[in-house]
Design an enzyme around this catalytic site. Structure first.
Site, PDB file in Angstrom:
ATOM      1  N   CYS A   1      46.731  59.691   8.112  1.00 40.52           N
ATOM      2  CA  CYS A   1      45.378  59.906   8.604  1.00 40.52           C
ATOM      3  C   CYS A   1      45.450  60.120  10.115  1.00 40.52           C
ATOM      4  CB  CYS A   1      44.569  58.652   8.283  1.00 40.52           C
ATOM      5  SG  CYS A   1      42.918  58.651   8.986  1.00 40.52           S
TER       6      CYS A   1
ATOM      7  N   CYS B   1      43.304  66.877  10.355  1.00 46.46           N
ATOM      8  CA  CYS B   1      42.826  65.797   9.487  1.00 46.46           C
ATOM      9  C   CYS B   1      43.501  66.026   8.150  1.00 46.46           C
ATOM     10  CB  CYS B   1      41.309  65.861   9.347  1.00 46.46           C
ATOM     11  SG  CYS B   1      40.624  64.910   7.964  1.00 46.46           S
TER      12      CYS B   1
HETATM   13  N1  DGL Z   1      41.832  61.986   6.537  1.00 46.38           N
HETATM   14  C1  DGL Z   1      41.415  61.484   7.774  1.00 46.38           C
HETATM   15  C2  DGL Z   1      42.111  62.067   8.984  1.00 46.38           C
HETATM   16  O1  DGL Z   1      43.215  62.549   8.856  1.00 46.38           O
HETATM   17  C3  DGL Z   1      40.053  60.906   7.992  1.00 46.38           C
HETATM   18  C4  DGL Z   1      38.849  61.577   7.448  1.00 46.38           C
HETATM   19  C5  DGL Z   1      37.657  60.669   7.644  1.00 46.38           C
HETATM   20  O2  DGL Z   1      37.549  59.688   6.905  1.00 46.38           O
HETATM   21  O3  DGL Z   1      36.867  60.931   8.563  1.00 46.38           O
HETATM   22  O4  DGL Z   1      41.608  62.050  10.069  1.00 46.38           O
END
Ligand code: DGL
Length: 258
Positions: free
Chosen positions: A70, A179
């Site tokens: 993440c 993301c």
């Molecule tokens: N998948 C996440 C990232 O890489 C977060 C997405 C979220 O929950 O805002 O930032």
């Protein structure tokens, strides 16, 4: 050696997919904090707490390597986790500005990421170190991770049109997926951006980085455990579509106040 990966939701499966391609025998625990998704707009202190609680649980289940699958969590919590859990080794993510700066011919790069990632120190540092002369057109992509999470292609398309059009108008010839949810929309992103725009997904590099921290990646038994603070049935159905693998998640609300 067991590896723990976590994200706010299904996005981190784009990292897990790469990890399993490169080392299918690894023992894995993947945790999704779907009860609190999206993480991107939340205050950094709150996110740091979630990340600490989740890491403690993964460590308690025998994970010695932890992947922050993440960008948002990496932007706000990676350094603190390294200090709080010196016995573990962490792999985090930073927006792939460095490869993008090498690829661009126009000198303009589009960056799709969450608000927390865009506001984070990590991005400022990466940018100053690797791309001081590159123009970066960024967008906080409000609602995009949620739409991908929920599997809503029409909404995803609509949001991406509005996000990418100003980037290509500004002559961005490289788009960075900042993301982990966004690689699951990479076909739509590529179609909207057009054939002359390159798309950078950091997942293969993150998986390779993890494998460098594991003495014998082929030695595991290939066990897979999945947990979510959301609805396990919904997780299973979506994860199966995204991973192409049968998944049985258990319910665990680790980021909640103890
Ligand atoms: N998948 C996440 C990232 O890489 C977060 C997405 C979220 O929950 O805002 O930032």
């Amino acid at each position: 050696m067991k590896v723990g990966l976590f994200d706010s939701g299904l996005g981190g499966l784009s990292i897990l997919r790469e990890v399993l391609l490169q080392a299918p025998g690894l023992d894995i625990h993947y945790h999704a904090d779907q009860a609190r998704l999206p993480w991107g707009p939340r205050p950094p202190d709150e996110l740091r707490q979630y990340c600490r609680r989740i890491t403690a649980q993964l460590a308690g289940r025998g994970c010695e390597r932890i992947v922050l699958a993440c960008n948002t969590a990496s932007a706000v919590a990676l350094q603190g986790l390294r200090n709080s859990f010196p016995e573990l080794q962490f792999v985090g993510m930073e927006p792939a500005i460095k490869p993008a700066a090498r690829l661009t011919r126009t000198g303009t790069v589009g960056l799709l990421a969450t608000p927390a990632t865009l506001a984070g120190e990590l991005l400022a540092q990466t940018r100053a170190r690797h791309a001081p002369h590159i123009d970066i057109v960024s967008d906080p992509c409000h609602g995009l991770a949620e739409a991908i999470e929920a599997g809503e292609p029409t909404r995803v398309e609509e949001l991406l049109q509005a996000i990418i059009t100003p980037m290509t108008r500004a002559h961005a010839d490289v788009l960075v997926l900042g993301c982990t949810h966004y690689p699951f929309a990479s076909d739509t992103i590529a179609r909207i951006a057009g054939p002359t725009v390159a798309i950078v997904d950091p997942a293969p590099a993150v998986a390779s980085q993890l494998l460098r921290l594991i003495p014998d990646p082929a030695a595991g038994s290939g066990s897979r455990v999945y947990s979510t603070s959301g609805n396990p049935e919904l997780f299973n159905a979506r994860a199966r579509t995204l991973l192409g693998d049968r998944v049985r998640a258990e319910h665990a609300d680790w980021a909640a106040n103890a």
